[in-house]
Design an enzyme around this catalytic site. Sequence first.
Site, short mmCIF file in Angstrom:
data_model
loop_
_atom_site.label_atom_id
_atom_site.label_comp_id
_atom_site.label_asym_id
_atom_site.label_seq_id
_atom_site.Cartn_x
_atom_site.Cartn_y
_atom_site.Cartn_z
N GLU A 1 37.33 62.42 12.17
CA GLU A 1 36.26 61.44 11.93
C GLU A 1 36.46 60.66 10.63
O GLU A 1 36.12 59.48 10.54
CB GLU A 1 34.89 62.13 11.92
N HIS B 1 25.12 69.97 17.19
CA HIS B 1 25.29 68.79 18.04
C HIS B 1 23.92 68.21 18.37
O HIS B 1 23.69 67.75 19.48
CB HIS B 1 26.01 69.15 19.35
#
Lengths: 338, 332
Positions: B71, B139
């Site tokens: 990321e 998440h």
Amino acid sequence: MDQTLEAPVGLAPDALARMYHLMLVTTLADKKSAAEAKAGRLQAAFYPVRGMEAVCAALGEVLRPEDRLISTYRNLGDALAKRVPLRSIMAELYGRTEGTSKGKGGPMHLQDQSVGFTATTGIVGAGLPIAVGLAMAAQMDGGGSATVVTFGDGATSIGAYHEAMNFAALWRLPVVFVCQNNQWGEHTKITDYAPSPELAQRAAAYTIPTERVDGFDPMACLRALQTAMERVRRDEGPTFLEFVHYRLTGHTGTADYSYVPKHELEAALERDPAPTFRRWLIDNSLLPEERIAEIEKQAEEYVEDAFAYARSCAFPPPEALYTDVFADDSWVRSLSDE
Amino acid sequence: MSEMSAVPPETSEMTMAAAINSGFHLAMEADDKIVVLGEDIEDPIGGPFKTSKGLSTKFGTRRVRSTPIAEGAIAGTAVGLALGGYRPVAEIMFFDFITLALDQVVNHAAKFRYMTGGATPTPITVTTVIGSSHFGAQHAQSLEAWIMHTPGINVVMPATPHDAKGLLMTCLRSPDPCLFIQHSGLLYSRKEQVPVGPYAIPFGQANIVRPGRDVTLVTYGTQVATCLEAAGALAEQGVEAEVIDLRTLVPLDFPTVLASVERTRRAVVVHEATQFCGPGAEISSRIHEELFNELLAPVVRVGGAYTPVPFSKALSAYPTAEKVVRKVRELM
């Protein structure tokens, strides 16, 4: 590594003169900035380039105007290599509107879009993925121009370095990674933070061609950079260059450096780039002594002029606080209670 | 292009995911500088939520690239692309993973325009998805307050398919960095008629999705539906709640919020994000500062519990319509 400089092959006297000038200007501006900071006239935390001058001078010879350079905060030599005027660099250090970033960035964020000095980051290692993006842009534009990113040895420990190396190798991007290995990660010696002090090994793991270069030898630096730039311009992918030298000052312009092993610093000072280059130019009759004296006078005047200019420039007006957060300032101003 | 046009535009029934996908297709057709980077976004996968379906087939894998799982480099590469004249989209698969990209988003994209006195605008669009408790606590988190607290980046959070497409298209044309937050609970849950062609919804324009005179419910994202459900229940009890969907959190449309509360004289701010130091704290504080003498009761916040998101469905950290109704009743 060899302690003597090798003779240049086909390098014009003007190039040698430019390189010596850049090394001198870097050395002199560093010294004067440190004095100004210690005297309390310069509020900036700035990071001396001393020890890295040969690499910067070589960068100045290989970078074309259309090439992009991303730097990290020890950036004065990089900015000069990209031909950023010292006046605007110093005005930025003094926080004035005529600075490269209107006084809003400071020494850690020098840039000059007109010459392809795209950005300086103050975050160790963060420049590498940004350079990957710039190189990807250049590749999509059709190639031919190079992106160079400079960073210290300390940056090879951080995740961003590894992620960027992986992207660059995977996509064969036209980027040259220039690692300035000055043997110190801030105040920690390389042998205390890296299991192997040969940083080029880390890049080799990503299948990127690497070279370990004597960073005190401007001609060795130049040759290595030329080879890397040629590879990039032929679209043959990235190169990682580790320039090994030694930090000749403390981490910042005012930081304590008493911890440096005396013998190491003395040995490094024996190879101090500007005076060593001067001796070599004379010994090999590459530049006449009068020309050298002329370059030295020009460099001193150039530095004096830049500092005087910077101090004469105006500070940003108060309303500059709210500009450049977004393209449109109106919402930012609506939050202000003034 | 604007939201309103003389001839009713051709529409089609779309989920939010389809509307976002439509927005990408149209924006990328119109602007060949748009490049999308993210994990698993190339066909045949087309992104974990299928929002990039068909893009790599249509525009090629130079412009639509699946990346390594990294990321930080996805965001950093996007920053570099923006500095190189492109309009990159950096997809961060789940909002929680933005932790790994924050240096580039916060220290670089959001600050680059300012730190260079305007010389290096960095118009990247970071797209991400809030997951759900089905995935557990890593998440599922709503982290918009973190980014709202960073000057220099727009924070966008659509509640409907129509708004998702129009706001995404504004992100992709914005001169500034944008964070486009989707919610997994909204991507496929509901369809509506969405214009087939391009349109842009300006930032900083909240939408009054239900008018009312007695109390203002200020919300966004999934909680728009929660508040509408609460407003329906309240109406049966004779309380008319006005529901405002903020749509963008930066810039935040304070004039619409304040004008509404000036009329209703009561307000409840509702969001999934943790209530403590959440977006509601800023909104509530601003209402108190501007309208202290008009208020009939203190502004109340209904936000997520101060806990990581729990997995078991027996535990819920999120606001419910019942809780919103209860909080409104306490104000009346």
